[in-house]
Design a protein around this motif. Structure first.
Motif, PDB file in Angstrom:
ATOM      1  N   SER A  13       0.858  -1.192   0.000  1.00 30.50           N
ATOM      2  CA  SER A  13       0.000   0.000   0.000  1.00 30.50           C
ATOM      3  C   SER A  13       0.888   1.233   0.000  1.00 30.50           C
ATOM      4  O   SER A  13       1.709   1.428   0.911  1.00 30.50           O
ATOM      5  CB  SER A  13      -0.906  -0.007   1.226  1.00 30.50           C
ATOM      6  N   MET A  14       0.728   2.082  -1.031  1.00 26.96           N
ATOM      7  CA  MET A  14       1.630   3.214  -1.229  1.00 26.96           C
ATOM      8  C   MET A  14       0.972   4.568  -0.982  1.00 26.96           C
ATOM      9  O   MET A  14       1.630   5.598  -1.081  1.00 26.96           O
ATOM     10  CB  MET A  14       2.196   3.172  -2.647  1.00 26.96           C
ATOM     11  N   GLY A  15      -0.350   4.619  -0.730  1.00 28.47           N
ATOM     12  CA  GLY A  15      -1.014   5.906  -0.541  1.00 28.47           C
ATOM     13  C   GLY A  15      -1.031   6.697  -1.839  1.00 28.47           C
ATOM     14  O   GLY A  15      -1.446   6.192  -2.884  1.00 28.47           O
ATOM     15  N   ASN A  16      -0.560   7.947  -1.777  1.00 27.86           N
ATOM     16  CA  ASN A  16      -0.496   8.804  -2.961  1.00 27.86           C
ATOM     17  C   ASN A  16       0.961   8.933  -3.418  1.00 27.86           C
ATOM     18  O   ASN A  16       1.874   9.029  -2.603  1.00 27.86           O
ATOM     19  CB  ASN A  16      -1.057  10.206  -2.667  1.00 27.86           C
ATOM     20  N   LEU A  17       1.145   8.959  -4.737  1.00 26.22           N
ATOM     21  CA  LEU A  17       2.485   9.130  -5.297  1.00 26.22           C
ATOM     22  C   LEU A  17       2.418  10.041  -6.509  1.00 26.22           C
ATOM     23  O   LEU A  17       1.573   9.862  -7.395  1.00 26.22           O
ATOM     24  CB  LEU A  17       3.087   7.781  -5.708  1.00 26.22           C
TER      25      LEU A  17
END
Length: 307
Positions: free
Chosen positions: A42-46
């Motif tokens: 899970s990376m959130g926002n990029l």
């Protein structure tokens, strides 16, 4: 789009596409399913506003990539709330099998690419395939270019320098005499006592064959809402490596010895000349280019596949 919570959910889309996408080994015509993916990260926002690379399960800059040791695992899966690619942003997958899930995907003329241009394998090694890319997107907005590019094959290994094994045979020695017949010069001419010229050297060693370029890799895109999204897929198979020139021929053989009689006297001949150098060895062949592989795009639940 629902957030991916379990690994098995990510496989559902793949099962639906199994009849369309081919995963081929270099020498195998049978479709191959990819190895199971690792746990979803899970990376959130990029925001991708420069060159970023997927390297050993991490998304890093070029400088950071040099300090991260390459691992054996080539399967990676990421979940984003929002993934944004700016105009100068490029995300390189580096030949890995990569699955990207994003609830919202925005691209301002950004790019996703398997390899940078001009990537080339080392001498004597085949180019890497572009791997597999899955884009599983909820809402997609903007314009995106996807470059499915195989790595160019390595050039052939240079031919070996000629060694003693390629040297030509020695020339024949002058005729044998117990005593030099200097009192009867009309009986034997001086060249009868001279050694013969050495024989021609053997052909040089062959140049190494260039290696095959990598395949483009396979692509899957699945978008729930693509009403404000356009994309372009470019497929560039890896170019085969160049064959190396054949090596220099072997040295010619040594000349034969002149006649020396049983008393150790030279009977008037001379040592034969060294033989001519051997011919150049055969040139290596150029490697074959990589294959163009399958891409499948699903929009509004309609799938289209092409090579």
């Amino acid at each position: 789009m629902k957030t991916i919570l379990k690994l098995t959910t990510g496989f559902a889309a793949l099962v639906m596409l199994a009849g369309c996408v081919e995963f081929k080994d270099a020498d195998d015509e049978t479709p191959q399913a990819p190895e199971p993916m690792v746990e979803v990260q899970s990376m959130g926002n990029l925001v991708v506003d420069k060159n970023l690379y997927i390297w050993n399960g991490k998304i890093v800059t070029e400088e950071e990539m040099l300090s991260v040791e390459s691992g054996k695992n080539k399967d990676f899966e990421f979940q984003f709330d929002e993934l944004r690619l700016e105009e100068n942003g490029v995300l390189y997958t580096m030949g890995n099998n990569v699955r990207i899930h994003a609830n919202r995907f925005v691209s301002a003329k950004g790019r996703i690419a398997t390899f940078p241009k001009n990537m080339k394998a080392q001498l004597g090694e085949e180019g890497r395939s572009g791997g597999h890319i899955l884009l599983d997107l909820g809402v997609a907005v903007g314009g995106l270019t996807i470059e499915m590019r195989g790595e160019s094959g390595g050039d052939g290994i240079p031919a070996k320098y000629p060694d003693f094994a390629l040297k030509g045979p020695k020339g024949k020695d002058g005729r044998s005499e117990r005593f030099c017949q200097r009192r009867r010069p009309e009986a034997l001419l001086p060249f009868d006592y001279s050694g013969a010229e050495g024989l021609k050297g053997l052909p040089g060693y062959p140049g190494g064959d260039g290696k095959k370029g990598g395949a483009t890799g396979t692509l899957e895109i699945s978008i729930e809402d693509s009403s404000r999204f356009v994309h372009n897929v470019e497929k560039v198979p890896g170019v085969g490596g160049m064959g190396k020139p054949g090596g220099v021929g072997g040295d010619g053989g040594d000349g034969g010895n002149p006649t020396v009689d049983s008393r150790g006297q030279n009977c008037g001949g001379i040592r034969g000349l060294m033989g001519p150098r051997g011919d150049k060895g055969p040139d290596g062949k150029n490697g074959a280019n990589g294959e163009v592989q399958t891409s499948c795009i699903t929009k509004n639940k309609i799938m289209n596949c092409s090579n």
